[in-house]
Design an enzyme around this catalytic site. Structure first.
Site, mmCIF file in Angstrom:
data_model
loop_
_atom_site.group_PDB
_atom_site.id
_atom_site.type_symbol
_atom_site.label_atom_id
_atom_site.label_comp_id
_atom_site.label_asym_id
_atom_site.label_seq_id
_atom_site.Cartn_x
_atom_site.Cartn_y
_atom_site.Cartn_z
ATOM 1 N N LYS A 143 -8.573 -1.324 5.715
ATOM 2 C CA LYS A 143 -8.776 -1.814 4.341
ATOM 3 C C LYS A 143 -7.779 -2.915 3.989
ATOM 4 O O LYS A 143 -8.125 -3.879 3.299
ATOM 5 C CB LYS A 143 -8.697 -0.655 3.346
ATOM 6 N N ARG A 162 -14.732 13.173 8.456
ATOM 7 C CA ARG A 162 -13.444 13.795 8.772
ATOM 8 C C ARG A 162 -13.096 14.872 7.760
ATOM 9 O O ARG A 162 -12.521 15.914 8.095
ATOM 10 C CB ARG A 162 -12.343 12.735 8.822
ATOM 11 N N HIS A 214 0.844 -1.196 0.000
ATOM 12 C CA HIS A 214 0.000 0.000 0.000
ATOM 13 C C HIS A 214 0.875 1.241 0.000
ATOM 14 O O HIS A 214 1.884 1.312 0.697
ATOM 15 C CB HIS A 214 -0.902 0.035 1.241
ATOM 16 N N ASP A 224 -15.115 2.880 7.512
ATOM 17 C CA ASP A 224 -14.035 3.796 7.170
ATOM 18 C C ASP A 224 -14.505 4.813 6.137
ATOM 19 O O ASP A 224 -14.194 6.007 6.243
ATOM 20 C CB ASP A 224 -12.833 3.010 6.644
ATOM 21 N N SER A 231 -7.670 3.868 9.322
ATOM 22 C CA SER A 231 -8.308 3.915 8.001
ATOM 23 C C SER A 231 -7.543 3.059 7.000
ATOM 24 O O SER A 231 -8.113 2.205 6.312
ATOM 25 C CB SER A 231 -8.393 5.360 7.518
#
Length: 433
Positions: A187, A168, A82, A161, A183
């Site tokens: 995932k 947010r 990621h 999320d 967050s």
């Protein structure tokens, strides 16, 4: 249990239990807890923070708010990667086939771009015929047969999320380390990987501008992964200028092919080998980083990584011929040269300005519903440290519109040119975990 008590406890600096966090997340996801209470909760977390156990519990509460992908049908240790996002970040297009060629199974879910940063899904969809959606059975089969498959994120993956991020974004609580870390990791955990390599960007084109912020986020995410029995490694990489020389969807696929041919930008290649080596070690294919790095370098030189990329494209319905002829990718109608207005050395290139310039051309989205122009983008002919004469071409705009003045202005302003050549900046600053 009442949400107002949970808000008050965190507001006053108290520690929340697993049961309280599950109550808050599940109630919010179902609609039983209203937006205004969850906004107050987010602000309390913003000011009071969370300890490591709270962040891990919040992460798992968000994981369990929706679907959890099972990769049990895939043989071997599944490794995911990621990136926290940046300009010109096409590393997934390179790293995934590279480590797959080494025998590491990668079952990856990726997202679309929004704002000045691009998304892997959009880049892959610039390949003619490529299918980003696969049935689960086909997804598993592709990974078992070819060691890789890449699809768009499930609509019901960590839905808490998605709902919380929307709040947010409009309540000035985006920059909360516990909320950012949970967050991202919710995932990744929900996507089913056994091990995770995180590319945490730091610099002008990244979400995190300072090294201290990036280190804290990286350490927090590694701690979450470790506490949830996922081998997790974070690489802090430089985003003080765009990564590589191409920005835009088809542009970045072309550059990925060049790297897989062993002909790409040196800094981009080094980062991909670094990330890939950590993935190969996490996947148990190599015992240590040095051996993995050398072996992956050999897979680039032999052409095996490029062959794996072609197989991957064809397995998902795409035109594999692009690896031999990148001209098959979408081409823009106009190429506009952006020239230097002074002499000297390129001292910096503001990555965010370049990203916004590309977005204005159609390469990105200002809003989720905006359409992408796959051919639009920017080629950077001069990078930091390069000598520049008056009138030299700094960059080339690829556009299907004749009106590109705003993008040209942003690109000219993005380049900082001075009398002295700057010292080189390493592409990898630090590895955590």
């Amino acid at each position: 249990m009442r949400m107002v008590d949970i808000i008050q406890q965190k507001r006053d600096g108290g520690r929340l239990t697993r049961e309280q966090l599950y109550f808050a997340v599940q109630g919010f996801t179902k609609g039983d807890i209203p937006d205004y209470q969850m906004s107050a909760f987010a602000m309390a977390v913003f000011f009071r923070g969370m300890d490591a156990a709270e962040i891990a519990d919040l992460t798992m509460a968000m994981v369990n708010s929706g679907d959890v992908v099972s990769l049990a049908g895939i043989r071997g240790t599944k490794v995911d990667k990621h990136s926290t996002g940046g300009v010109g970040d096409k590393t997934s297009l390179i790293v995934v086939p590279l480590v797959a060629a080494a025998g590491v199974p990668v079952a990856k879910m990726s997202g679309r771009g929004l704002g000045h940063t691009g998304g892997t899904v959009d880049k892959l969809e610039s390949i003619p015929g490529f299918h980003i959606e696969l049935e689960n059975e086909q997804f598993v089969r592709n990974v078992n047969e070819h060691k890789m498959a890449l699809v768009g994120q499930s609509g019901n993956l960590a839905p808490a999320d998605k709902k919380l991020y929307a709040l947010r974004d409009v309540t000035a609580t985006v920059n909360s380390l516990p909320l950012i870390a949970s967050s991202i990791m919710s995932k990744k955990i929900a996507a089913g990987a056994d091990a995770i390599v995180l590319d945490v960007k730091v610099g002008s084109g990244a979400f995190l501008k300072s090294m201290a912020e990036a280190e804290e986020l990286a350490a927090t995410m590694v701690s979450i992964g470790s506490s949830l029995k996922r081998k997790t490694i974070a690489v802090l990489s430089d985003m003080s200028e765009p990564l590589g020389t191409e920005v835009g969807n088809a542009n970045e696929v072309r550059e990925a092919i060049a790297v897989l041919k062993g002909e790409g930008d040196a800094r981009l290649t080094e980062l991909c080998l670094n990330l890939g080596a950590h993935m190969a070690v996490a996947g148990g294919v190599y015992a240590d980083y040095a051996a993995a790095y050398g072996a992956l370098n050999g897979l680039l030189a032999s052409g095996e990584a490029l062959r794996t990329f072609r197989t991957f494209i064809e397995a998902q319905g795409g035109e594999g011929g692009i690896v031999d002829d990148p001209g098959l990718l979408p081409q823009a109608r106009y190429q506009v040269k952006v020239r230097a207005e002074q002499e000297g050395f390129v001292q910096a290139i503001d990555a965010e300005s370049v990203g916004v310039a590309a977005m204005l051309l159609g390469a990105g989205r200002a809003r989720k519903e905006d359409a992408i122009d796959y051919a639009a983008g920017v080629s950077l002919l001069k990078k930091t440290g390069d000598a520049v004469r008056y009138g030299d071409v700094l960059a080339v705009i690829h556009s299907n519109s004749e009106n590109n003045q705003e993008s040209i202005g942003r690109l000219v302003a993005a380049y900082v040119i001075g009398a002295d050549r700057p010292a080189p900046v390493p592409i990898v600053h630090k590895v955590i975990g």
